[in-house]
Design a protein around this motif. Structure first.
Motif, PDB file in Angstrom:
ATOM      1  N   ASN A  20      20.666   6.366  21.867  1.00 16.11           N
ATOM      2  CA  ASN A  20      19.485   5.730  22.271  1.00 16.11           C
ATOM      3  C   ASN A  20      19.655   4.527  23.190  1.00 16.11           C
ATOM      4  OD1 ASN A  20      18.820   7.760  20.696  1.00 16.11           O
ATOM      5  ND2 ASN A  20      18.110   6.476  19.164  1.00 16.11           N
ATOM      6  N   THR A  21      18.642   4.579  23.920  1.00 15.59           N
ATOM      7  CA  THR A  21      18.711   3.150  25.060  1.00 15.59           C
ATOM      8  C   THR A  21      17.262   2.677  25.198  1.00 15.59           C
ATOM      9  OG1 THR A  21      19.642   2.461  26.885  1.00 15.59           O
ATOM     10  CG2 THR A  21      18.799   4.638  27.058  1.00 15.59           C
ATOM     11  N   ILE A  22      16.967   1.674  25.587  1.00 20.28           N
ATOM     12  CA  ILE A  22      15.610   1.067  26.026  1.00 20.28           C
ATOM     13  C   ILE A  22      15.623   1.391  27.489  1.00 20.28           C
ATOM     14  CG2 ILE A  22      14.454  -1.056  26.069  1.00 20.28           C
ATOM     15  CD1 ILE A  22      14.860  -0.155  23.035  1.00 20.28           C
ATOM     16  N   VAL A  23      14.432   1.824  27.862  1.00 16.09           N
ATOM     17  CA  VAL A  23      14.015   2.188  29.092  1.00 16.09           C
ATOM     18  C   VAL A  23      12.873   1.434  29.534  1.00 16.09           C
ATOM     19  CG1 VAL A  23      15.322   4.218  29.555  1.00 16.09           C
ATOM     20  CG2 VAL A  23      13.029   4.288  28.534  1.00 16.09           C
ATOM     21  N   VAL A  24      12.320   1.331  30.863  1.00 15.42           N
ATOM     22  CA  VAL A  24      11.241   0.394  31.060  1.00 15.42           C
ATOM     23  C   VAL A  24      10.721   1.224  32.311  1.00 15.42           C
ATOM     24  CG1 VAL A  24      10.324  -1.559  32.287  1.00 15.42           C
ATOM     25  CG2 VAL A  24      12.306  -1.698  30.736  1.00 15.42           C
ATOM     26  N   HIS A  25       9.631   1.593  32.394  1.00 20.74           N
ATOM     27  CA  HIS A  25       8.880   2.326  33.526  1.00 20.74           C
ATOM     28  C   HIS A  25       7.591   1.338  34.034  1.00 20.74           C
ATOM     29  CE1 HIS A  25       5.801   4.805  35.129  1.00 20.74           C
ATOM     30  NE2 HIS A  25       6.689   5.500  35.610  1.00 20.74           N
TER      31      HIS A  25
END
Length: 134
Positions: A20-25
């Motif tokens: 799992n990884t943190i992503v930003v949109h």
């Protein structure tokens, strides 16, 4: 579930078999190609173009505490990656807006045909007439 309609900046989690990884949109990023989406991947520290149909089902909202923690931990890196991405893509946008008119070509100068002088023609005619008088 992933929904950016209400927020300009969305922090979430991308869950894959690799982890799992943190992503930003960010809704202010330029549009990706049809069927694709740009997300800032915190593990890669870069903005990545994903196939939206594939990635969308693996995106999950963070709770309020998770969003605050993600903003605190990755906010500066996100801003730097966004600035680099926008600078690179702004150049592409400017090139895409170039008018498709070819440069105007200079006309080639017309070469005037050589004209025989009257004296040359007269001499030639006289000589020609002499040959047939006999």
């Amino acid at each position: 579930m992933y929904n950016t309609a209400k927020k300009q900046l969305w922090f979430g989690e991308l869950r894959t078999s690799k982890g799992n990884t943190i992503v930003v949109h960010d809704n202010q990023l330029p549009d990706a190609a049809t069927g694709r989406i740009y997300l800032y991947n915190t593990d890669r520290d870069t903005i990545v173009e994903y196939v939206e149909d594939i990635v969308k089902v693996n995106l999950y909202d963070l709770d309020e505490a998770g969003v605050k923690a993600a903003e605190a931990k990755f906010g500066a890196a996100w801003k730097e990656a966004r600035a680099q991405f926008m600078a690179k893509h702004q150049t592409r946008v400017e090139l895409n807006n170039v008018k498709e008119a070819a440069p105007v070509r200079k006309a080639k100068p017309e070469v005037e045909p050589e004209v025989e002088s009257e004296s040359m023609g007269a001499d030639f005619d006289d000589d020609w007439a002499d040959d047939f008088d006999d």
